[in-house]
Design a protein around this motif. Structure first.
Motif, PDB file in Angstrom:
ATOM      1  N   TYR A   1       0.842  -1.201   0.000  1.00  0.00           N
ATOM      2  CA  TYR A   1       0.000   0.000   0.000  1.00  0.00           C
ATOM      3  C   TYR A   1       0.879   1.254   0.000  1.00  0.00           C
ATOM      4  CZ  TYR A   1      -3.367   3.443   1.826  1.00  0.00           C
ATOM      5  OH  TYR A   1      -4.154   4.554   2.004  1.00  0.00           O
ATOM      6  N   CYS A   2       1.886   1.261   0.870  1.00  0.00           N
ATOM      7  CA  CYS A   2       2.800   2.407   0.923  1.00  0.00           C
ATOM      8  C   CYS A   2       3.484   2.613  -0.425  1.00  0.00           C
ATOM      9  CB  CYS A   2       3.877   2.196   1.994  1.00  0.00           C
ATOM     10  SG  CYS A   2       3.234   2.190   3.663  1.00  0.00           S
TER      11      CYS A   2
ATOM     12  N   ILE B   1       2.426   1.748  -3.435  1.00  0.00           N
ATOM     13  CA  ILE B   1       1.496   2.264  -4.450  1.00  0.00           C
ATOM     14  C   ILE B   1       1.186   3.733  -4.170  1.00  0.00           C
ATOM     15  CG2 ILE B   1      -0.861   2.043  -5.356  1.00  0.00           C
ATOM     16  CD1 ILE B   1      -0.570  -1.022  -4.900  1.00  0.00           C
ATOM     17  N   ARG B   2       1.011   4.073  -2.900  1.00  0.00           N
ATOM     18  CA  ARG B   2       0.726   5.469  -2.560  1.00  0.00           C
ATOM     19  C   ARG B   2       1.912   6.378  -2.812  1.00  0.00           C
ATOM     20  NH1 ARG B   2      -3.952   6.907   0.003  1.00  0.00           N
ATOM     21  NH2 ARG B   2      -3.293   8.846  -0.976  1.00  0.00           N
ATOM     22  N   THR B   3       3.126   5.841  -2.663  1.00  0.00           N
ATOM     23  CA  THR B   3       4.324   6.644  -2.919  1.00  0.00           C
ATOM     24  C   THR B   3       4.475   6.933  -4.410  1.00  0.00           C
ATOM     25  OG1 THR B   3       5.456   5.733  -0.997  1.00  0.00           O
ATOM     26  CG2 THR B   3       6.852   6.663  -2.708  1.00  0.00           C
ATOM     27  N   HIS B   4       3.984   6.015  -5.244  1.00  0.00           N
ATOM     28  CA  HIS B   4       4.211   6.162  -6.676  1.00  0.00           C
ATOM     29  C   HIS B   4       3.059   6.828  -7.415  1.00  0.00           C
ATOM     30  CE1 HIS B   4       7.518   3.440  -5.827  1.00  0.00           C
ATOM     31  NE2 HIS B   4       8.038   3.838  -6.953  1.00  0.00           N
ATOM     32  N   GLY B   5       1.843   6.516  -7.021  1.00  0.00           N
ATOM     33  CA  GLY B   5       0.714   7.037  -7.778  1.00  0.00           C
ATOM     34  C   GLY B   5       0.690   6.431  -9.172  1.00  0.00           C
ATOM     35  N   PRO B   6      -0.312   6.826  -9.979  1.00  0.00           N
ATOM     36  CA  PRO B   6      -0.451   6.209 -11.304  1.00  0.00           C
ATOM     37  C   PRO B   6       0.762   6.456 -12.202  1.00  0.00           C
ATOM     38  CG  PRO B   6      -2.053   8.001 -10.956  1.00  0.00           C
ATOM     39  CD  PRO B   6      -1.381   7.776  -9.661  1.00  0.00           C
TER      40      PRO B   6
ATOM     41  N   GLY C   1       3.827   7.239 -11.329  1.00  0.00           N
ATOM     42  CA  GLY C   1       5.013   6.602 -10.764  1.00  0.00           C
ATOM     43  C   GLY C   1       5.037   5.111 -11.023  1.00  0.00           C
TER      44      GLY C   1
ATOM     45  N   ARG D   1       3.709   3.503 -13.515  1.00  0.00           N
ATOM     46  CA  ARG D   1       4.066   3.266 -14.919  1.00  0.00           C
ATOM     47  C   ARG D   1       5.561   3.492 -15.106  1.00  0.00           C
ATOM     48  NH1 ARG D   1       1.602   3.221 -20.492  1.00  0.00           N
ATOM     49  NH2 ARG D   1       3.469   3.527 -21.755  1.00  0.00           N
ATOM     50  N   ARG D   2       6.092   4.481 -14.437  1.00  0.00           N
ATOM     51  CA  ARG D   2       7.541   4.727 -14.568  1.00  0.00           C
ATOM     52  C   ARG D   2       8.364   3.583 -13.993  1.00  0.00           C
ATOM     53  NH1 ARG D   2       6.794  10.412 -14.231  1.00  0.00           N
ATOM     54  NH2 ARG D   2       7.259  10.543 -12.034  1.00  0.00           N
ATOM     55  N   VAL D   3       7.838   2.933 -12.981  1.00  0.00           N
ATOM     56  CA  VAL D   3       8.502   1.732 -12.461  1.00  0.00           C
ATOM     57  C   VAL D   3       8.714   0.732 -13.591  1.00  0.00           C
ATOM     58  CG1 VAL D   3       8.142  -0.350 -11.047  1.00  0.00           C
ATOM     59  CG2 VAL D   3       7.762   1.922 -10.050  1.00  0.00           C
ATOM     60  N   SER D   4       7.633   0.424 -14.299  1.00  0.00           N
ATOM     61  CA  SER D   4       7.730  -0.565 -15.364  1.00  0.00           C
ATOM     62  C   SER D   4       8.599  -0.052 -16.509  1.00  0.00           C
ATOM     63  CB  SER D   4       6.336  -0.941 -15.870  1.00  0.00           C
ATOM     64  OG  SER D   4       5.669  -1.693 -14.884  1.00  0.00           O
TER      65      SER D   4
ATOM     66  N   PRO E   1      -4.880   7.009  -6.499  1.00  0.00           N
ATOM     67  CA  PRO E   1      -4.623   8.347  -5.941  1.00  0.00           C
ATOM     68  C   PRO E   1      -3.218   8.815  -6.292  1.00  0.00           C
ATOM     69  CG  PRO E   1      -4.804   6.690  -4.200  1.00  0.00           C
ATOM     70  CD  PRO E   1      -5.159   6.008  -5.470  1.00  0.00           C
TER      71      PRO E   1
ATOM     72  N   LEU F   1       2.231  10.340  -2.999  1.00  0.00           N
ATOM     73  CA  LEU F   1       2.503  11.065  -1.755  1.00  0.00           C
ATOM     74  C   LEU F   1       3.999  11.102  -1.514  1.00  0.00           C
ATOM     75  CD1 LEU F   1      -0.090   9.414   0.689  1.00  0.00           C
ATOM     76  CD2 LEU F   1      -0.362  11.529  -0.597  1.00  0.00           C
TER      77      LEU F   1
END
Lengths: 505, 455, 455, 505
Positions: free
Chosen positions: A359-360, A362-367, A369, A371-374, B43, B46
């Motif tokens: 969860y952390c 996904i929240r750190t990256h956002g949509p 972020g 995609r940039r991971v991949s 969302p 952050l």
């Protein structure tokens, strides 16, 4: 360095723990418990003071390579950086000290995280229903196959749907899970690029198919070229498509399993979403499925009770201390009463600590972020492929997704150096070895997955080292590694004459 | 992105080396029709500071064993976690390493797992242990599958209702599509009646699975039950509480062939139920049927003693559909923590911890049952849990009021045992002080209209 | 005892080797009359669990920046501590090692200290830095002593009243028994008036010490003050805020020869004021007068680049009564944390952090001063702190009420500045959200009888 | 292993920290601050992503020896085990997140700890007044000497009391602190057992004495044989006795400085009470003094406002959650208004984090436990002495307190092996080196302090290694260490041509 066993450090009378005196009236144990149940003495645990415990384990730890200390290009395992903020989150007492059977109204913050995770995973997979319960990838496979079995039972096809098809380069857990779930497994051949051999596929596809299990991107790091056709064919025969999500790191926000034909998938949050691997675990194995299969998912799942004023989106506009007030009626609840559910595959809710870290992440990256991971995972892998192919042939071609499989067979033929020799020699240079001999379909396979959290400099240095090694005296490689605490353990002897625990003195 | 390195300049250089014009081109093998043409509906990102604040806001919505006094049990317990467990468990080289397939790069993990296996055998008295499974319930299910495989044509497993309901549910799920039957024996006395078992057992019975102490905290007559099982040629599977072994007999002592347990209580916090530690130990005769990873001692090419993953031919990555189980992941990090916990406890520490649980549970039961409203549901002696019956049959209201008074007072049993809907299960660990217990008793009895029986 | 090894058997063997009959005999060299014949009057030993519970009870008696929103500053600030600082700061090999006298066993610490020194010079723009001192105040005192030593017969140091009062008190204490005079200049405008300085400075003045931003958060005219100091042949000592350097000029840029700072803000929590991190940096010309440890680069016997403690002839363990200072201990662990902080921030992160402090402080001041009761005490621009005047002159009552409303709202200034007893100092770090600030403003203005000026 | 500098890892545009967007109306920086104060660009800090930061520092850390990983018998430094429960305590938000200038009523739990620490330290020293403010041992010495100066000023003897006497084997901080406090230092000779040369002492003792500074047990690990006589003589001349508390680990609960004649002392809680040394700090330097000197102590100190119902003794009888209720009137306050105080020697209260760990240590041990600390420290030292004396002569004789000083001069004369060679060679065997060449009064001094937190097995192995080393080829020792990352750095070159920071590229 100390390699004494913990038990060697023990002396009678030493101890680390001291317990408080009993502050309630105390009775003799024999007066409280039946004599037959009471042990004559406590177990023969070692007796070691605290300083020695610390020194023992810390010194042992330095014998491990780890992501925090070394490049770890272990193909198929996605050994990416494990963010420290996620560890801090998981250690927060407000999460760590929750009992799993607390009433829902006392854990609304926790349930918010889990509800959102269900939503996020569904959105990322394109499959609208989610269960967070399975404890590991293979556990997720198993749970999903039970879901499939329940579905076929519900529509009266249990007797007919007996076959699970899986490509020959699939993870070993796929066929093993299928058997545990009561299916027969049938192996489908693949071609040199790792793609399904369509001829063989059609030969084995018939009305008995229950599930086709596919890893996509597959285990050689290629997006299955016939994905849509395969899915359509399986569906046409009334079967379901299962997506082994081990390689999700390549496609976050780029393509979704639900969109390319999967009916079910599992995630490995400890791979894709940066959960630490912990020397072998814990992981987690949440699964997502289509609307049709939703009702068969394990119980409980988190549901929203009513429209909530609490957004939980963590906007900077909230006070850092004062949460939105607790509402009289809880926003989230656990749904247990789901009559079609397969039941449960473990105790309590699931591997919450792993899910919380995800969860952390996904929240750190956002949509963007994510995609940039991949993008960067794929860029790093292709870049390393472009360097390595000049040293070792990469049969799959010049492009890959998040990982690629080189072949050491030419090197073996010409110089007598095996993939394993290369792997062991890399340890001497401070690199964890790539995965070797998997998949079995590539001779002398060397599977490399750099992940997005490594620098170009690291990739350059790794390729340079690989180049240097392939030019070394083969004898040096046969005896590698040379700099580690041990070298080439005798695994045959270990298996033939198992010594699985320390003998009591 | 805090975890990425690729600057635009780097990306350009890398694409040049690849021979690609753009990163998007690298995704070309994915048919256009299958590509997602919109951002994921998630969302926005952050920062670390915002994440931290967001999580603090969420935890403020939770009550937990630091804001309420926790008397909840039922398979998860508020035991003390010594600081050394956190220190070793958060060591980078332990928690960010992978499964120790590469022995030379993993001797730390391998030796610790070998020691863990040894520690577990010292707890259980059995010959071998694996290097952990997911949790207690799935370990119980795997144990049952082992017993079925070992039992040839025997396809029945008997479990008393005193086995943790979620363990029974898990086994039932595992049985759904295979030829096996789970028979549950009711236990109105709160313990399994050996005669009832004798009546139910037959030559199709592969195993009897017994929890000791059982779900109600009661001590089962394990010796007699083991004798009945043995008499019928069935294996005894023990579900034990590791902490209880400071006082109670080891599973091997009463004849168990397989012993499994939930091991989070050894140095890992409750964490809303997971990840946890599935402990499994068994007789030598069953070792090649045991699921999960196993570490063995061997020597390296220079003759040095060392450790490796062994007997991998049982496992799915070698055997595929012939594997003993599909288990791949274990819970190594919590096996590390459990090892540290057991090392710091030592025999004496484990015994003292167990004794505190025993004494304090007894004290709580005695104090609470001085009030007429409350009584112990069962006569059997209990270890660290006890079932309390509310004569007013208002368990939910009682427990809700207790929360307001600062106590997570117990688990209502009606959800699993309709006949016990007037009962709740209270657990008392070594962490609970006399003041905690007295406070709980005071809170639960405050609104009782009836007077204490002995007044 | 959890940390001791000696069992009675060991003790007997050891005493035999020593040739002593008992441990007591080992204490025989202490004359009997001097031995304590009773147990120390201390509370009895607590187990780890009891200690933990005891400390939880104590912290429940504290309000802190996790139970109240913290707007306190004055030299200690509630900045965000990134998780990487905790991870590195709690690494055993950093926190349980000793001063790196033995270079071969300490290259980790030595390289980190070398990097820390380098990072500090990049912050200050000066040539060198030491590897840390106790805290900002004692670093300031040491800087003043350096300047006095460098200044020959000059024995006067000028400090404006805008220098942190506790820093001035510390310097005064250090001056008590030596031939030196600390002259404090009043600053009614909240900043040092360069003309007033020019009037006070003379050829006995060794140094002017200037805090930038100053204790009130105000921006001093450092360029002009430096010019005045330089004109009089005095050194300028800068007391800076490391976070502010994301935006503000570096001490070297305005002519400081020595720069000191409180560095806890770089990755170490407030911890009720200590241990903290004293930062010191100076011109090359002053390096041999600099107190504290210094790490330098060199090569080893094989020609490999490495790091050592150097210029130890300045130090007390070599020079004894001729040392430049008695400082021995430094704050290496917090220098490590500061390095990690600066590394993770980078230039852009430091700038953004500073900007958030700047903007939010301004927003708070504007919002609060819309209410007639409140005004800014000084006109000078401020960075992350601002002095607010309460027209009702009820600072203590106001702040006490704010605590009840959930805010540590500010520091009353009357304790140090009687003329500002109607004022309080409010600090706003990057951690404070708009909602925090709006909440504080609402709370402080709620009971104000006067209406906002613009209504 | 990576020994790149942090700066070498930097590339423009990389970054770890991401800050939130500004959530209040934002103005241009130039509009808010005077142009002359604003920098053109932020400082040239390195630009490094988080994974590389972690790997850089963790890899560097492995180049350190530490108590948690190695035996560290560094004489005079008391490198004992640093309990993990103390670290947990110091990290509790209710302590770590306290602002130093919070009102007293909001920090009663913190003040309880500090008040109790004042009491405990007074009880252990036998000196009734305590200040916790000094930040380190040397800082405590300095503060105490300022206290002495204030006392002499108060009684009108400032001009007369100019001399501080200290033995020649004292810590270098003693004379340095004396000079900083405005005194002249006079060195007193010692005898071969480290004891004060009484003849020289009486020669130098006169009416000008302000303070006699003594370390007892002294730096060779011997309890000063003439302690009482020295103290009486100093007092008879109107002087004060200062006890350097570096070696308190030997005498906890056995003898008290106040009882053997000291008027002032400092503690090193990071030595005696197990605070971690942190690679050089932080430490702390609380001081205790006699009733007469109490009023001169630094401000603030913690005082009890009234009789308190709150015992704070952590009896098991308290509820684990519900503290005794906050009383309307605070129990503890900070006393600032102390007109005779020397003022303050640093900002805020003191090194609270270090004191908190010491509090935990004292509470973990209790009176019996503390005495056992000293008993075992002394037993371990004597045992090791009994082993070492057969390898290296120990001039002080067959007994010691918590440490002893062997001499390598015979070895040097016979085999050309210096104390430094031995020290360096020990590193190859995984032992941190003992302190060498201190005190200067013992030729080729090798100072060994095992502490109580080491096992007999460790001491045996250490002695055995020392024996083995003394028999090795001297050449091997001259070039030692051989197994460390570096060996024998050129310290002369480092000092002659100082390179103290990384050049900006």
């Amino acid at each position: 360095r100390d390699t004494q066993l913990l038990f060697d450090l023990s002396k009678p009378g030493r101890r680390a723990a001291r317990l408080p005196a009993c502050d309630v009236p105390e009775a003799a144990i024999e007066d409280l418990l039946p004599a037959g149940a009471v042990a004559a003495a406590p177990p023969a645990l070692p007796e070691v003071p605290e300083p020695q415990i610390i020194r023992h384990y810390l010194n042992l730890s330095t014998l491990n390579m780890s992501v925090d200390t070394h490049f770890y290009p272990l193909g198929s395992c996605t050994m990416k950086y494990n963010p420290k903020r996620n560890e801090r989150a998981a250690a927060m007492p407000g999460f760590a000290d929750l009992h799993p059977l607390q009433p829902a109204e006392t854990i609304q913050g926790m349930l918010h995280v889990l509800y959102e995770m269900q939503q996020y995973l569904s959105e990322i997979s394109g499959l609208p229903a989610c269960s967070l319960q399975p404890a590991a990838g293979a556990h997720g496979e198993y749970a999903a196959l039970l879901v499939a079995a329940a579905y076929f039972r519900d529509i009266g096809q249990t007797a007919q749907r007996v076959k699970v098809l899986a490509p020959d380069n699939s993870h070993g857990t796929n066929p093993a899970s299928a058997v545990m779930a009561g299916f027969n497994t049938v192996t489908v051949k693949t071609r040199s690029n790792g793609g399904v051999d369509m001829e063989d596929f059609y030969k084995k596809l018939d009305d008995n198919i229950a599930v086709f299990m596919i890893t996509n991107p597959n285990t050689v790091g290629i997006f299955e070229p016939n994905m849509r056709e395969i899915a359509d064919a399986v569906h046409a025969k009334g079967g379901l498509v299962y997506l082994d999500g081990a390689n999700m790191n390549a496609i976050l926000g780029v393509t979704r399993p639900g969109d390319f034909g999967a009916d079910m998938q599992h995630y490995n949050p400890h791979k894709t979403f940066s959960g630490p691997h912990g020397g072998g675990g814990p992981g987690a194995g949440p699964i997502c499925v289509t609307e049709v299969l939703a009702k068969y998912l394990p119980s409980p799942i988190v549901v929203k009770v009513e429209g909530s004023g609490f957004s939980g989106q963590g906007s900077g506009n909230a006070s850092t201390l004062n949460p939105e007030p607790r509402t009289p009626n809880p926003q989230y609840a656990l749904a247990y009463d789901r009559p079609h559910s397969i039941g449960r595959v473990r105790s309590f809710f699931g591997n919450v600590g792993v899910l919380l870290r995800a969860y952390c992440y996904i929240r750190t990256h956002g949509p963007d972020g994510l995609r940039r991971v991949s993008e960067n995972a794929v860029l790093n892998a292709n870049y390393l492929l472009s360097k390595v192919k000049h040293i070792l042939p990469v049969p799959q071609g010049d492009r890959c997704m998040h990982e690629f499989v080189a072949s050491g067979s030419k090197l073996k033929a010409e110089r007598g150096v095996a993939a394993m020799d290369l792997a062991k020699r890399l340890l001497d240079f401070g690199y964890h070895a790539p995965t070797v001999y998997f998949p079995l379909t590539v001779p002398e396979a060397i599977m490399v997955e750099p992940t997005e959290t490594e620098s170009k400099e690291t990739l350059d240095a790794f390729a340079e080292t690989l180049f240097r090694i392939t030019g070394e005296d083969p004898e040096l490689l046969h005896e590698a590694p040379h700099s580690t605490a041990i070298s080439r353990p005798d695994e045959v002897a270990a298996a033939r004459n198992p010594m699985l625990c320390c003998r009591v003195d | 992105m805090p975890y990425h390195y690729n600057t635009p300049e780097d990306q350009a250089e890398m694409l040049a080396s690849i021979g690609a014009a753009s990163i998007d081109e690298l995704f070309a093998p994915i048919p256009d029709a299958l590509q997602l043409k919109r951002p994921l509906n998630l969302p926005p990102a952050l920062s670390e500071m915002e994440l931290d604040q967001h999580l603090r806001q969420l935890t403020a919505l939770n009550d937990y064993a630091g804001t309420k006094v926790c008397f909840l049990g039922g398979g998860s317990y508020d035991h003390f976690v010594p600081s050394v467990c956190d220190v070793i468990g958060s060591r980078s080289e332990f928690y960010t390493s992978y499964t120790p397939y590469q022995a030379e790069a993993s001797q730390g993990n391998l030796q610790v797992m070998f020691e863990y296996q040894s520690l577990i055998t010292r707890l259980t008295g059995l010959d071998v242990a694996n290097s952990s499974l997911y949790d207690g319930a799935s370990a119980a299910a795997e144990a049952v599958l082992m017993a079925l495989h070992a039992g040839g044509s025997r396809n029945k497993v008997i479990a008393p209702s005193t086995l943790h309901p979620e363990y029974r549910q898990t086994i039932a799920t595992y049985f759904e599509n295979i030829d096996a039957e789970l028979v549950t024996l009711d236990c109105p006395a709160g313990v399994l009646d050996a005669d009832a078992l004798a009546a139910a057992i037959d030559d199709k019975t592969a195993a009897v699975i017994l929890q000791q102490p059982n779900f109600f905290g009661c001590i089962e007559d394990a010796d007699r039950i083991a004798a009945v099982a043995k008499g019928a040629g069935a294996l005894l599977i023990s579900v034990f509480d590791p902490i209880s072994l400071g006082i109670l007999k080891r599973p091997a002592d009463y004849g168990a062939s397989i012993a499994v347990a939930e091991g989070h209580t050894l140095g890992t916090p409750m964490s809303y139920g997971g990840p946890y530690l599935g402990i499994m130990s068994c007789d030598n005769s069953l070792v090649r049927r045991m699921p999960g990873r196993i570490v063995g001692e061997t020597t390296d090419r220079r003759g040095k003693k060392c450790y490796v993953l062994t007997m991998q031919t049982r496992e799915q990555h070698i055997r595929r559909d012939k594997a003993t189980s599909n288990v791949c992941t274990n819970q190594a990090l919590f096996a590390v923590r459990a090892s540290v916990y057991l090392a710091q406890a030592g025999p004496q520490g484990l015994k003292e911890t167990a004794n505190l649980c025993l004494q304090k549970t007894r004290y709580l039961a005695e104090q609470l049952c001085q009030n007429e409203r409350f009584s112990q549901a069962f006569d059997a002696p209990t270890f660290k849990e006890v079932v309390i019956r509310d004569a007013e049959n208002n368990v939910d209201g009682l427990l809700r009021e207790a929360i307001d008074a600062g106590y997570l007072a117990g688990l209502p049993l009606g959800r699993w045992y309709p006949e016990l809907s007037d009962c709740f299960l209270v657990a008392v660990t070594e962490k609970r002080t006399k003041a905690d217990i007295d406070g709980l008793v005071k809170s639960l009895t405050a609104k009782s209209v009836r007077q204490p029986a002995h007044v």
